[in-house]
Design a protein around this motif. Structure first.
Motif, PDB file in Angstrom:
ATOM      1  N   SER A 121      -4.163  -1.109   6.000  1.00 14.53           N
ATOM      2  CA  SER A 121      -2.941  -1.926   5.976  1.00 14.53           C
ATOM      3  C   SER A 121      -1.722  -1.074   5.628  1.00 14.53           C
ATOM      4  CB  SER A 121      -3.080  -3.095   4.983  1.00 14.53           C
ATOM      5  OG  SER A 121      -4.165  -3.913   5.342  1.00 14.53           O
ATOM      6  N   LEU A 122      -1.672   0.104   6.232  1.00 12.21           N
ATOM      7  CA  LEU A 122      -0.551   1.020   6.027  1.00 12.21           C
ATOM      8  C   LEU A 122       0.261   1.139   7.310  1.00 12.21           C
ATOM      9  CD1 LEU A 122      -2.250   4.027   4.170  1.00 12.21           C
ATOM     10  CD2 LEU A 122      -0.479   2.546   3.223  1.00 12.21           C
ATOM     11  N   PRO A 123       1.598   1.307   7.196  1.00 15.61           N
ATOM     12  CA  PRO A 123       2.372   1.631   8.390  1.00 15.61           C
ATOM     13  C   PRO A 123       1.839   2.928   9.003  1.00 15.61           C
ATOM     14  CG  PRO A 123       3.823   1.078   6.557  1.00 15.61           C
ATOM     15  CD  PRO A 123       2.438   1.204   5.991  1.00 15.61           C
ATOM     16  N   LYS A 124       1.856   2.984  10.320  1.00 15.74           N
ATOM     17  CA  LYS A 124       1.287   4.143  11.004  1.00 15.74           C
ATOM     18  C   LYS A 124       1.988   5.437  10.585  1.00 15.74           C
ATOM     19  CE  LYS A 124      -0.280   5.379  15.658  1.00 15.74           C
ATOM     20  NZ  LYS A 124      -0.309   4.939  17.080  1.00 15.74           N
ATOM     21  N   ALA A 125       3.313   5.374  10.419  1.00 16.72           N
ATOM     22  CA  ALA A 125       4.057   6.573  10.024  1.00 16.72           C
ATOM     23  C   ALA A 125       3.641   7.042   8.629  1.00 16.72           C
ATOM     24  CB  ALA A 125       5.549   6.299  10.065  1.00 16.72           C
ATOM     25  N   THR A 126       3.404   6.086   7.708  1.00 21.37           N
ATOM     26  CA  THR A 126       2.984   6.431   6.352  1.00 21.37           C
ATOM     27  C   THR A 126       1.595   7.053   6.366  1.00 21.37           C
ATOM     28  OG1 THR A 126       4.300   4.627   5.414  1.00 21.37           O
ATOM     29  CG2 THR A 126       2.531   5.527   4.041  1.00 21.37           C
ATOM     30  N   ALA A 167      -4.882   3.542   9.875  1.00 21.99           N
ATOM     31  CA  ALA A 167      -3.719   2.786   9.411  1.00 21.99           C
ATOM     32  C   ALA A 167      -4.034   1.298   9.353  1.00 21.99           C
ATOM     33  CB  ALA A 167      -2.531   3.043  10.331  1.00 21.99           C
ATOM     34  N   ASN A 168      -4.708   0.779  10.380  1.00 20.20           N
ATOM     35  CA  ASN A 168      -5.068  -0.638  10.392  1.00 20.20           C
ATOM     36  C   ASN A 168      -6.062  -0.973   9.285  1.00 20.20           C
ATOM     37  OD1 ASN A 168      -3.400  -1.072  12.587  1.00 20.20           O
ATOM     38  ND2 ASN A 168      -5.044  -0.902  14.092  1.00 20.20           N
ATOM     39  N   THR A 199      -4.540   5.351  14.313  1.00 21.96           N
ATOM     40  CA  THR A 199      -4.326   3.898  14.400  1.00 21.96           C
ATOM     41  C   THR A 199      -5.434   3.143  13.688  1.00 21.96           C
ATOM     42  OG1 THR A 199      -3.190   4.156  16.515  1.00 21.96           O
ATOM     43  CG2 THR A 199      -4.030   1.961  15.976  1.00 21.96           C
ATOM     44  N   HIS A 215       0.164   8.608   8.819  1.00 23.21           N
ATOM     45  CA  HIS A 215       0.244   9.938   9.434  1.00 23.21           C
ATOM     46  C   HIS A 215       0.760  10.964   8.435  1.00 23.21           C
ATOM     47  CE1 HIS A 215       2.174  13.144  11.884  1.00 23.21           C
ATOM     48  NE2 HIS A 215       1.048  13.019  12.571  1.00 23.21           N
TER      49      HIS A 215
END
Length: 209
Positions: free
Chosen positions: A38-43, A34-35, A31, A45
């Motif tokens: 500025s990436l979606p968490k799924a991306t 990702a924050n 998390t 991961h």
């Protein structure tokens, strides 16, 4: 007219995550990364798992660290041929003579990158560990940044016979200590290193920084 932002490539996303790991002292959670990027968490991961398979990133439970492959790649980096190998010995000698922390800094993306260091003060390890960056102004350590961290940097450029600077030597000390006495040994170290580079490489054509 508003222009559309170019979509981030997979490679750009992967390097953005690696850069975020460095900024988080080499370890962070999904998390947090990702924050930061500025990436979606799924991306984030998916990219981190791919980097883990390549040993560029290492996963321990729910946290990620810089991996062994990234370390091996980084060890081969040189801002100029033989510069790091030669600088480390010169920095140790400068620190022994002055009892001040000594660093080799090279320009990098508008900042100064600490490429090598011989640190005399425990409080300098976080600021000047190799790989960290320092704000610069007119090619030198930013005076405002120096004041904020209560230190003074005495600097001298490492130059080739062409006059091209390939980096700079800096001795770092607390403001209460007199910096004038450091100018001569710092300058001598920078000149010695520049001359050694020419002898070792047999060339004065610098690589771009």
């Amino acid at each position: 007219m508003e222009t559309k932002r170019r979509p981030r490539s997979v490679l750009e996303g992967a390097f953005t995550l690696l850069d975020a790991l460095v900024r988080h002292q080499g370890e962070a959670g999904l998390t947090q990364l990702a924050n930061s990027c500025s990436l979606p968490k799924a991306t984030a991961h998916r990219l981190l798992e791919q980097l883990t398979e390549l040993e560029v990133v290492q996963r321990s439970e729910n946290r990620y660290r810089v991996g062994a492959q990234a370390f091996r790649l980084g060890q081969s980096w040189q801002p100029y041929p033989r510069l790091l190998d030669l600088a480390r010995g010169e920095l140790r000698r400068l620190t022994a003579a002055t009892r001040a922390s000594s660093v080799l800094a090279v320009p990098c993306d508008g900042h100064l990158l600490i490429a090598a260091a011989s640190l005399a003060r425990p409080e300098d390890h976080l600021l000047f560990r190799p790989g960290s960056t320092v704000p610069r102004r007119i090619g030198r350590f930013c005076p405002v940044w120096q004041a904020e961290h209560e230190l003074v940097a005495v600097e001298a450029a490492v130059r080739l016979p062409t006059g091209r600077a390939v980096g700079s030597i800096a001795a770092v000390l607390a403001p209460a200590q007199p910096p004038a006495a450091l100018s001569e040994p710092v300058g001598r170290t920078a000149r010695t290193l520049g001359a050694a580079l020419v002898r070792k490489t047999g060339s004065v054509s610098p690589l771009p920084l």
